[in-house]
Design a protein around this motif. Structure first.
Motif, short mmCIF file in Angstrom:
data_model
loop_
_atom_site.label_atom_id
_atom_site.label_comp_id
_atom_site.label_asym_id
_atom_site.label_seq_id
_atom_site.Cartn_x
_atom_site.Cartn_y
_atom_site.Cartn_z
N PRO A 75 -9.82 40.39 -31.60
CA PRO A 75 -10.24 39.05 -32.05
C PRO A 75 -9.92 38.82 -33.52
O PRO A 75 -9.88 39.76 -34.32
CB PRO A 75 -11.75 39.06 -31.81
CG PRO A 75 -12.14 40.48 -31.83
CD PRO A 75 -10.97 41.26 -31.27
N PHE A 76 -9.68 37.55 -33.91
CA PHE A 76 -9.43 37.20 -35.30
C PHE A 76 -9.74 35.73 -35.49
O PHE A 76 -9.92 34.97 -34.54
CB PHE A 76 -7.98 37.51 -35.70
CG PHE A 76 -6.94 36.90 -34.81
CD1 PHE A 76 -6.44 35.62 -35.04
CD2 PHE A 76 -6.43 37.61 -33.74
CE1 PHE A 76 -5.47 35.08 -34.22
CE2 PHE A 76 -5.45 37.08 -32.91
CZ PHE A 76 -4.97 35.80 -33.14
N LEU A 77 -9.82 35.31 -36.77
CA LEU A 77 -10.14 33.92 -37.12
C LEU A 77 -8.86 33.08 -37.19
O LEU A 77 -7.83 33.55 -37.66
CB LEU A 77 -10.84 33.86 -38.48
CG LEU A 77 -12.31 34.28 -38.54
CD1 LEU A 77 -12.81 34.19 -39.97
CD2 LEU A 77 -13.17 33.40 -37.65
N ASN A 88 -13.42 31.77 -46.07
CA ASN A 88 -12.16 31.06 -46.18
C ASN A 88 -10.98 31.99 -46.37
O ASN A 88 -9.84 31.57 -46.23
CB ASN A 88 -12.22 30.07 -47.35
CG ASN A 88 -13.10 28.89 -47.02
OD1 ASN A 88 -13.18 28.47 -45.87
ND2 ASN A 88 -13.79 28.37 -48.00
N SER A 89 -11.24 33.26 -46.74
CA SER A 89 -10.15 34.19 -46.95
C SER A 89 -9.58 34.62 -45.62
O SER A 89 -10.31 34.96 -44.69
CB SER A 89 -10.64 35.41 -47.74
OG SER A 89 -11.09 35.02 -49.02
N LEU A 90 -8.25 34.63 -45.55
CA LEU A 90 -7.59 35.07 -44.32
C LEU A 90 -7.72 36.57 -44.23
O LEU A 90 -7.17 37.31 -45.05
CB LEU A 90 -6.12 34.64 -44.35
CG LEU A 90 -5.40 34.71 -43.01
CD1 LEU A 90 -4.35 33.62 -42.91
CD2 LEU A 90 -4.74 36.07 -42.81
N SER A 91 -8.49 37.06 -43.25
CA SER A 91 -8.77 38.48 -43.13
C SER A 91 -8.04 39.06 -41.93
O SER A 91 -7.30 38.39 -41.24
CB SER A 91 -10.28 38.70 -42.99
OG SER A 91 -10.77 37.99 -41.87
N GLY A 92 -8.29 40.35 -41.69
CA GLY A 92 -7.66 41.04 -40.57
C GLY A 92 -8.39 40.75 -39.27
O GLY A 92 -8.99 39.71 -39.07
N TYR A 93 -8.36 41.73 -38.38
CA TYR A 93 -9.00 41.56 -37.08
C TYR A 93 -10.51 41.72 -37.20
O TYR A 93 -11.02 42.42 -38.07
CB TYR A 93 -8.45 42.56 -36.07
CG TYR A 93 -7.00 42.32 -35.74
CD1 TYR A 93 -6.64 41.30 -34.85
CD2 TYR A 93 -5.99 43.07 -36.31
CE1 TYR A 93 -5.32 41.05 -34.54
CE2 TYR A 93 -4.65 42.83 -36.00
CZ TYR A 93 -4.33 41.82 -35.11
OH TYR A 93 -3.03 41.57 -34.80
N LEU A 104 -12.73 26.65 -38.70
CA LEU A 104 -12.40 28.05 -38.42
C LEU A 104 -13.17 28.51 -37.18
O LEU A 104 -14.37 28.27 -37.06
CB LEU A 104 -12.77 28.93 -39.60
CG LEU A 104 -12.03 28.65 -40.91
CD1 LEU A 104 -12.45 29.65 -41.97
CD2 LEU A 104 -10.53 28.68 -40.72
N TYR A 105 -12.46 29.18 -36.25
CA TYR A 105 -13.06 29.70 -35.04
C TYR A 105 -12.52 31.10 -34.76
O TYR A 105 -11.36 31.40 -35.07
CB TYR A 105 -12.77 28.79 -33.84
CG TYR A 105 -13.42 27.44 -33.91
CD1 TYR A 105 -14.72 27.24 -33.45
CD2 TYR A 105 -12.75 26.35 -34.46
CE1 TYR A 105 -15.33 25.99 -33.52
CE2 TYR A 105 -13.35 25.10 -34.55
CZ TYR A 105 -14.63 24.93 -34.07
OH TYR A 105 -15.24 23.71 -34.15
N ALA A 106 -13.36 31.95 -34.19
CA ALA A 106 -12.93 33.28 -33.75
C ALA A 106 -12.35 33.17 -32.34
O ALA A 106 -12.96 32.58 -31.46
CB ALA A 106 -14.11 34.25 -33.77
N ILE A 107 -11.16 33.75 -32.14
CA ILE A 107 -10.52 33.75 -30.83
C ILE A 107 -10.11 35.17 -30.47
O ILE A 107 -10.03 36.04 -31.34
CB ILE A 107 -9.29 32.82 -30.78
CG1 ILE A 107 -8.20 33.34 -31.73
CG2 ILE A 107 -9.68 31.39 -31.16
CD1 ILE A 107 -6.87 32.62 -31.57
N SER A 162 -15.18 39.87 -25.85
CA SER A 162 -14.35 39.42 -24.74
C SER A 162 -14.76 38.03 -24.26
O SER A 162 -14.00 37.37 -23.55
CB SER A 162 -14.46 40.42 -23.58
OG SER A 162 -15.81 40.50 -23.14
N ASP A 163 -15.95 37.57 -24.66
CA ASP A 163 -16.39 36.22 -24.30
C ASP A 163 -15.80 35.16 -25.20
O ASP A 163 -16.04 33.97 -25.00
CB ASP A 163 -17.93 36.13 -24.36
CG ASP A 163 -18.59 37.06 -23.34
OD1 ASP A 163 -17.95 37.33 -22.31
OD2 ASP A 163 -19.71 37.51 -23.59
#
Length: 438
Positions: free
Chosen positions: A252-254, A206-211, A242-245, A223-224
């Motif tokens: 990439p990041f959440l 739940n913590s907002l993290s970096g990349y 929450l999803y990784a994009i 890259s997928d």
């Protein structure tokens, strides 16, 4: 005889007056002491209330974490049971394979012995043929010999094919044994490893993290990953979370995706209880801060990466202290860090605000990074938080979450009818992909 002077005597009314004045001084001292004690008690009560409030907040966070941990433990237990069942089946198969391997080896040994015996017979026949060739042979004997040669050749071919098949089967058995050993090793370490990983994931998810790293947890290349929440939805995901994009030209990041009947949203700011301090420096506003489960700011770098891909609108939702909700939907353009993330807005739908109906371009400012948008160079310091300040006091959704005065220190919005202080706010990027109602 000596005579002693007697003590001076005072009239009775003078003695009573002196005692009365002394009593008043003592009352004043006692009153002052009681006032100081009352002030100390009031301060103690206020501090105690604040500490109790903090304790309840921490207990709520602990309860949520404990519940999530129990859910993860249940999932791990179910996976462990499935793994045990699979291991039992594989062990049974392994026993069958071992018995089959022993049987095949026994047959191979018999075939090799038979082959040697046939070779000896062929050698004896060749000797007989050489002897017969020196004498006259009957036609029936020659035909019998030819038939016997064909039978022998056919048997040798069958033996060669069988040996080849046995070799292939042996290789498959060896590979199967290797897989079984690997699965057994994995089973022995799976419980501890998955528990540690899930505990760490429960603490950090739940913590907002970096990349994120370029490889995902399952080993696939990042890259997928989908480029934004709209792409997440188009790939079949229908649950908000929450999803990784990985946007174009970005690591990439959440992000927090919301899928509603109104549309698909990437949440970039959320405030509702004041649990996170939004009076942060420029670096924090660029990288992001907070917690996805409560209050957070996604970060200007990540917001630009999502916005730069286009095909989206900016959605602003605010709630005042009367629990009335207001929303605005804007066409927007966000510039990069070289231009201090200048934003251009045009109201498309929603409640009008003179400050943002036609926002021709204002740069982002913080207390340590002034943009020079207006006549007052200290907007971020005077009004707290980082924001696209136009004229100081028009709008600021990143100020302190307070209802009391001074107004400028809190989150506020200045529509045409006057300035309003707000309790909660949510800013999202709405992707032009609308969920279909099932």
């Amino acid at each position: 005889s000596y005579s002693f002077k007697s003590e001076p005597t005072f009239p009775e009314h003078q003695t009573e007056s002196r005692f009365r004045f002394a009593a008043l001084d003592e009352v004043r001292l006692l009153a002052n002491g009681l006032l100081q004690l009352g002030q100390s008690l009031r301060d103690f009560v206020q501090n105690t209330k604040s500490q109790i409030k903090d304790i309840f907040q921490k207990l709520n966070i602990f309860d949520k974490s404990f519940y999530q941990l129990s859910v993860l433990a249940s999932e791990i237990k179910e996976e462990e049971e499935e793994l045990k069942k699979t291991t039992v089946i594989l062990k049974a198969n392994n026993e069958e394979i071992k018995s089959l391997s022993l049987e095949i080896n026994s047959k191979v040994e018999d075939i090799i012995k038979e082959r040697k015996h046939l070779r000896r017979q062929v050698g004896g026949l060749e000797e007989k043929l050489s002897g017969l060739s020196q004498s006259l042979l009957l036609a029936e004997q020659v035909a019998e010999i030819s038939t016997l040669k064909e039978i022998i050749l056919a048997q040798e071919k069958s033996i060669t094919d069988l040996l080849k098949a046995v070799k292939e089967q042996t290789e498959q058995l060896n590979n199967q044994r290797t897989k079984i050993r690997g699965l057994e090793n994995k089973f022995n370490s799976a419980h501890i490893q998955e528990t540690d990983e899930n505990l760490d994931r429960n603490h950090q998810s739940n913590s907002l993290s970096g990349y994120l790293p370029y490889f995902t947890s399952d080993g696939s290349f990042s890259s997928d990953l989908p480029k934004d929440c709209g792409d997440v939805f188009s790939r079949g995901q229908k649950s908000s979370g929450l999803y990784a994009i990985k946007p174009h030209e970005s690591q990439p990041f959440l992000v927090k995706c919301e899928f509603t009947e109104e549309g698909v949203f990437t949440v970039i700011q959320h405030r509702h209880d004041g649990s996170v301090d939004f009076d942060q420096p420029w670096e924090k506003y660029e990288d992001g801060f907070g917690d996805f489960s409560s209050e957070f700011w996604l970060g200007l770098k990540k917001i630009y990466a999502v916005a730069h891909q286009g095909h989206s609108l900016l959605h602003v939702q605010i709630e005042d202290w009367r629990k009335e909700k207001h929303f605005m939907l804007y066409q927007y353009i966000l510039e990069d860090a070289a231009f201090n993330y200048t934003i251009h807005l045009k109201l498309q739908t929603g409640e009008s605000s003179s400050a943002l109906d036609e926002h021709i371009g204002y740069r982002f400012s913080t207390k340590d990074h002034n943009d020079g948008n207006n006549d007052d160079p200290n907007c971020a310091q005077d009004y707290t938080g980082g924001w696209w300040f136009s004229f100081c006091g028009d709008i600021n959704l990143n100020g302190k979450c307070i209802q009391s005065r001074p107004r400028k220190k809190g989150t506020h919005w200045k529509p045409g009818r006057g300035t309003t202080s707000f309790k909660a706010s949510k800013i999202s990027i709405r992707h032009l992909t609308k969920p279909q109602t099932p």
